[in-house]
Structures are given as C-alpha cells and as structure tokens.
Design a protein around this motif. Sequence first.
Motif, mmCIF file in Angstrom:
data_model
loop_
_atom_site.group_PDB
_atom_site.id
_atom_site.type_symbol
_atom_site.label_atom_id
_atom_site.label_comp_id
_atom_site.label_asym_id
_atom_site.label_seq_id
_atom_site.Cartn_x
_atom_site.Cartn_y
_atom_site.Cartn_z
ATOM 1 N N ALA A 72 -0.088 -5.839 -14.848
ATOM 2 C CA ALA A 72 -1.165 -6.078 -13.590
ATOM 3 C C ALA A 72 -0.264 -5.630 -12.532
ATOM 4 O O ALA A 72 -0.994 -5.052 -11.498
ATOM 5 C CB ALA A 72 -1.566 -7.560 -13.641
ATOM 6 N N VAL A 73 0.695 -5.910 -12.282
ATOM 7 C CA VAL A 73 1.591 -5.586 -10.913
ATOM 8 C C VAL A 73 1.694 -3.964 -10.965
ATOM 9 O O VAL A 73 1.310 -3.506 -9.924
ATOM 10 C CB VAL A 73 3.027 -6.044 -10.999
ATOM 11 N N ALA A 74 1.926 -3.500 -12.024
ATOM 12 C CA ALA A 74 2.147 -2.171 -12.238
ATOM 13 C C ALA A 74 0.666 -1.476 -11.805
ATOM 14 O O ALA A 74 0.705 -0.423 -10.873
ATOM 15 C CB ALA A 74 2.332 -1.464 -13.493
ATOM 16 N N CYS A 75 -0.456 -1.977 -12.197
ATOM 17 C CA CYS A 75 -1.719 -1.421 -11.871
ATOM 18 C C CYS A 75 -2.203 -1.448 -10.349
ATOM 19 O O CYS A 75 -2.636 -0.574 -9.784
ATOM 20 C CB CYS A 75 -2.999 -2.315 -12.771
ATOM 21 N N TRP A 76 -1.762 -2.716 -9.872
ATOM 22 C CA TRP A 76 -1.744 -3.116 -8.276
ATOM 23 C C TRP A 76 -1.144 -2.064 -7.680
ATOM 24 O O TRP A 76 -1.494 -1.403 -6.629
ATOM 25 C CB TRP A 76 -1.458 -4.467 -8.104
ATOM 26 N N GLU A 77 0.263 -1.794 -8.141
ATOM 27 C CA GLU A 77 1.066 -0.804 -7.304
ATOM 28 C C GLU A 77 0.386 0.383 -7.150
ATOM 29 O O GLU A 77 0.726 1.280 -6.494
ATOM 30 C CB GLU A 77 2.428 -0.931 -7.773
ATOM 31 N N LYS A 78 0.006 0.952 -8.381
ATOM 32 C CA LYS A 78 -0.689 2.246 -8.493
ATOM 33 C C LYS A 78 -1.842 2.296 -7.580
ATOM 34 O O LYS A 78 -1.991 3.613 -6.806
ATOM 35 C CB LYS A 78 -0.753 2.739 -9.692
ATOM 36 N N ALA A 79 -2.610 1.428 -7.533
ATOM 37 C CA ALA A 79 -3.824 1.547 -6.641
ATOM 38 C C ALA A 79 -3.223 1.619 -5.269
ATOM 39 O O ALA A 79 -3.800 2.074 -4.314
ATOM 40 C CB ALA A 79 -4.752 -0.017 -6.903
ATOM 41 N N GLU A 80 -2.405 0.537 -4.966
ATOM 42 C CA GLU A 80 -1.833 0.814 -3.602
ATOM 43 C C GLU A 80 -1.313 2.170 -3.331
ATOM 44 O O GLU A 80 -1.485 2.706 -1.907
ATOM 45 C CB GLU A 80 -0.776 -0.259 -3.530
ATOM 46 N N LEU A 81 -0.653 3.057 -4.127
ATOM 47 C CA LEU A 81 0.133 3.978 -3.960
ATOM 48 C C LEU A 81 -1.124 4.959 -3.542
ATOM 49 O O LEU A 81 -1.029 5.902 -2.933
ATOM 50 C CB LEU A 81 1.128 4.532 -4.841
ATOM 51 N N ARG A 82 -2.315 5.109 -4.456
ATOM 52 C CA ARG A 82 -3.293 5.826 -4.347
ATOM 53 C C ARG A 82 -4.043 5.876 -3.057
ATOM 54 O O ARG A 82 -4.158 6.805 -2.414
ATOM 55 C CB ARG A 82 -4.279 5.488 -5.409
ATOM 56 N N GLU A 83 -4.056 4.466 -2.720
ATOM 57 C CA GLU A 83 -4.693 4.520 -1.272
ATOM 58 C C GLU A 83 -3.678 4.936 -0.117
ATOM 59 O O GLU A 83 -4.379 5.422 0.823
ATOM 60 C CB GLU A 83 -5.075 2.842 -0.914
ATOM 61 N N ALA A 84 -2.537 4.969 -0.396
ATOM 62 C CA ALA A 84 -1.574 5.189 0.807
ATOM 63 C C ALA A 84 -1.584 6.795 0.685
ATOM 64 O O ALA A 84 -1.668 7.495 2.127
ATOM 65 C CB ALA A 84 -0.420 4.806 0.589
ATOM 66 N N LEU A 85 -1.865 7.426 -0.244
ATOM 67 C CA LEU A 85 -1.753 9.035 -0.593
ATOM 68 C C LEU A 85 -3.034 9.348 0.157
ATOM 69 O O LEU A 85 -3.291 10.547 0.534
ATOM 70 C CB LEU A 85 -1.501 9.311 -2.084
ATOM 71 N N THR A 86 -4.101 8.806 -0.423
ATOM 72 C CA THR A 86 -5.554 9.398 0.111
ATOM 73 C C THR A 86 -5.558 9.103 1.653
ATOM 74 O O THR A 86 -6.093 10.126 2.381
ATOM 75 C CB THR A 86 -6.640 8.317 -0.485
ATOM 76 N N GLY A 87 -5.056 8.066 2.258
ATOM 77 C CA GLY A 87 -5.055 7.961 3.672
ATOM 78 C C GLY A 87 -4.235 8.913 4.272
ATOM 79 O O GLY A 87 -4.425 9.554 5.414
ATOM 80 N N CYS A 88 -2.938 9.347 3.760
ATOM 81 C CA CYS A 88 -2.094 10.400 4.220
ATOM 82 C C CYS A 88 -3.138 11.845 4.332
ATOM 83 O O CYS A 88 -3.062 12.428 5.172
ATOM 84 C CB CYS A 88 -0.859 10.446 3.569
ATOM 85 N N ASP A 89 -3.685 11.977 3.237
ATOM 86 C CA ASP A 89 -4.276 13.073 2.965
ATOM 87 C C ASP A 89 -5.462 13.224 4.117
ATOM 88 O O ASP A 89 -5.686 14.356 4.500
ATOM 89 C CB ASP A 89 -5.009 13.474 1.468
#
Length: 57
Positions: free
Chosen positions: A13-30
């Motif tokens: 569950a933590v790994a899934c949450w961290e991946k979603a958070e990273l995805r949001e961060a990268l999308t925001g940067c883009d």
Amino acid sequence: MSADRAIASHSWAVACWEKAELREALTGCDRILNDEFSDYPEKSLYAIGIVDEAKKL
C-alpha cells in the motif's frame, strides 16, 4: 491475518501511494514546464502540494 502478511500488505500500500505521489509530482512539473501556469505569479507555486492547489492571486 498473520504479521508477515500484514507487513507485506502495508508495504504494498505504501509503495502504491508513493508511486501515485511521484506521478502527481512529475505531472505537475510537466504542466509547469509546458507554461500551463505562466500567468500565475511564482509565489503561488512555491511550497504547495500539487499544482492544482496553486492560486492565480
């Protein structure tokens, strides 16, 4: 539920949450790099969670 299974479940569950958070961060940067927020003042993008929290001010 056994302790080992609970730990594995929590780790997944933590790994899934961290991946979603990273995805949001990268999308925001883009989005920022593609000038989607070019009409926003720089201070509205500073120290926020996700770019959708930015305010035009």
